[in-house]
Design an enzyme around this catalytic site. Structure first.
Site, PDB file in Angstrom:
ATOM      1  N   THR A 196      -2.343   2.197  12.020  1.00 59.41           N
ATOM      2  CA  THR A 196      -1.743   3.403  12.726  1.00 59.41           C
ATOM      3  C   THR A 196      -2.666   4.045  13.622  1.00 59.41           C
ATOM      4  OG1 THR A 196      -0.782   4.070  10.434  1.00 59.41           O
ATOM      5  CG2 THR A 196      -1.027   5.659  11.799  1.00 59.41           C
ATOM      6  N   ASN A 217      -8.302   2.469  11.035  1.00 58.00           N
ATOM      7  CA  ASN A 217      -7.979   3.738  10.393  1.00 58.00           C
ATOM      8  C   ASN A 217      -9.298   4.467  10.050  1.00 58.00           C
ATOM      9  OD1 ASN A 217      -5.204   3.547  11.180  1.00 58.00           O
ATOM     10  ND2 ASN A 217      -4.685   2.859   9.127  1.00 58.00           N
ATOM     11  N   ASP A 320       7.188   4.214   7.535  1.00 57.90           N
ATOM     12  CA  ASP A 320       5.877   3.450   6.841  1.00 57.90           C
ATOM     13  C   ASP A 320       5.574   3.449   5.444  1.00 57.90           C
ATOM     14  OD1 ASP A 320       3.444   2.161   7.667  1.00 57.90           O
ATOM     15  OD2 ASP A 320       2.590   3.508   6.592  1.00 57.90           O
TER      16      ASP A 320
END
Length: 561
Positions: A196, A217, A320
């Site tokens: 992400t 992340n 997601d």
């Protein structure tokens, strides 16, 4: 002969009369003309009076500083009389020589007034041309901010984890309508690693991970072995601020106003600057709440209309979460795509209701796709023969299919040899040997050893603690990691399907739509241009100097002629 102080015949001028000029320009020209005319006239008369008193024409020519015809010849030309100045004076009244000289000097003053008037007019014409050129310069320099503020706004929307083909097994009328009225890519290839924060920062900067530095992340420190989860990492400025500026800051430095709603990277400061307006998602946030989705859309419309923002990045955490929990082929994921489609319909409705349809360019995309996790023959580092975590100083494992290892001093070769062929679906590389196509390993934050699993295979560390049914982070060339791209608005063609492209190119497109000069980046605007209307993108600010140079040259040319 015109009396002193009267205006010259306007027909002598090619420029418009002063009273027809705009007030600021008229004032400048009048000031310039008065300052230039009257002192010159007084100096010329005074100098020639001194020359006349001496009775020396040669002295007069030297004193006045100009080449002049003999006085008698000038008067003969002016009256049609070939006589001398004294003869002409005697014919007019039988005056004595001294009086004749005074009379000639008076006529000379009037003629000089006419000469100076013509010279003044030429000066005004030159200055007017320069002023017009300066005005063109000023107006042109304002083009980027003024046009952007009034006409070219951009909304970038990301639906996290939206795989490229999620709309093919679900009815999505709103996404279909958007494609019919705008542009659709066959698919978009994200950056590696396909997770992400790194992939969203590539959208915002146009840079691969090894260049923008947001390589994971999670913030981590290999010396202290500290790690922070996704949410807390959002607030660590030093993790995000690595010299690559996101488009928010670039746009603001060029006079635009920007906003972020839950977008990764929106909470951080960059070189001491932050996005103008932002909403940061709270901890333990429910990503699937459709009511909050609509509220955030309403907020974006308010920021565009009431706060006159030019660019907003808006983030949604679905599909997601549904893909992770239930798997990409699940009914729950399909239902979430229906919710996403409803949200796209609501978004476009609100754009229309807010009067932004003709001003706003809307881009809907994502960070990566989703893969079904394979639960057989799993990769478990802790169970590999001859491997021990006692040889490891720092590890970042149990995060999907990716792993980073820092062996203790003197243990690199041993750890590498033990892991390299330990599992047929596990890829292990030294940092310097990592495939260049990933554009990932060439950064100081990358550890000496890198690991990644084949599609479907996650990497377990000390224990098996990963239970998701869907995962991402895999090779960005794997089709299930590909994602979507849709665009609609005044800048985009209609009903166009474009070839696949890399997400690193989106940044250049955003800068073009906003009319701003981009920071150095790894993408290409040329790849994105086929989706744009030929007249849609304005010349970026970097193209203005050529336009201004032409205006200036024309201004000088007009003044000289």
């Amino acid at each position: 002969m015109q009396p002193r102080g009267d205006k010259l015949d306007p027909s002598d001028a090619s420029e418009p009369p002063p009273e027809m000029l705009p007030l600021p320009l008229r004032g400048i020209i009048e000031w310039f003309g008065n300052a230039n005319r009257y002192p010159r006239r007084r100096r010329g008369v005074a100098n020639r009076a001194a020359c006349a008193a001496s009775g020396a024409e040669e002295s007069e020519r030297r004193c006045c500083g100009i080449a002049r015809q003999p006085r008698a010849a000038r008067h003969a030309i002016g009256t049609g009389n070939a006589g001398t100045g004294t003869q002409r004076g005697n014919l007019r009244g039988g005056l004595q020589d001294g009086e004749s000289l005074n009379l000639t000097l008076g006529e000379e003053e009037e003629e000089e007034e006419r000469d100076n008037g013509r010279e003044h007019l030429r000066s005004v014409k030159m200055f007017a041309s320069l002023a017009f050129a300066f005005a063109a310069l000023s107006l042109a320099s304002c083009i980027p901010v003024q046009q952007v503020s009034e006409g070219s706004k951009v909304l970038l929307v990301s639906f996290d984890g939206f795989r490229w083909n999620y709309d093919q097994d679900v009815d999505t009328p709103n996404l279909d309508a958007m494609a019919a009225e705008g542009v659709k890519a066959q698919y978009m290839t994200p950056a590696f690693i396909t997770i992400t924060s790194p992939c969203h920062f590539t959208l915002l900067t146009g840079r691969y991970l090894e260049n923008h530095g947001v390589i994971h992340n999670m913030w981590f420190n290999t010396s202290t072995k500290e790690k922070l989860p996704y949410y807390l990492t959002q607030g660590v400025d030093s993790w995000w601020d690595n010299g690559s500026l996101p488009i928010w800051i670039t746009a603001q430095r060029q006079g635009l106003k920007t906003g972020s709603i839950h977008f990764p990277g929106g909470k951080a400061k960059y070189q001491g600057e932050e996005v103008n307006m932002k909403l940061v998602e709270p901890p333990l946030f429910n990503y699937s709440n459709e009511t909050i989705w609509r509220k955030n859309i309403d907020t974006a419309m308010e920021w565009f209309t009431q706060n006159n923002l030019d660019f907003i990045a808006l983030y949604f955490g679905e599909p997601d979460s549904a893909g992770h929990k239930y798997g990409p082929e699940s009914t729950q994921r399909k239902n979430m795509i229906k919710q996403v489609d409803r949200t796209v319909g609501y978004l476009r409705q609100r754009i229309q209701e807010s009067g932004l349809e003709s001003k706003l360019n809307l881009i809907i995309t994502s960070d990566h796709g989703m893969e079904t996790v394979i639960k057989t023959d799993e990769i478990h580092i802790g169970a590999i023969k001859n491997f021990t975590f006692k040889d490891i100083q720092f590890e970042l494992l149990d995060y999907g299919p990716n792993g980073l290892l820092l062996p203790k001093e003197g243990k690199l070769e041993h750890v590498y040899s033990v892991l390299k062929n330990a599992h047929p679906k596990l890829h292990v590389y030294k940092k310097e040997d990592f495939p260049r196509r990933f554009h990932y390993a060439n950064h100081p934050r990358i550890t000496p050893l890198l690991l990644y699993g084949d599609p479907g295979y996650v990497i377990h560390g000390r224990y098996k603690v990963q239970f998701n049914k869907g995962e991402h982070g895999f090779d960005n060339e794997a089709m299930n990691m590909k994602t979507i791209f849709r665009a609609v608005g005044p800048a985009f063609k209609q009903g166009l399907v474009v070839e696949p492209f890399e997400s690193v190119n989106v940044y250049a497109l955003l800068c073009e739509l906003l009319g701003i000069v981009p920071e150095p980046h790894d993408g290409s605007l040329e790849i994105m241009k086929p989706m744009l209307r030929s007249s849609a993108p304005r010349p970026p600010a970097k193209k203005l100097p050529a336009m201004l140079g032409i205006a200036l040259v024309l201004g000088f040319w007009g003044g000289i002629l």
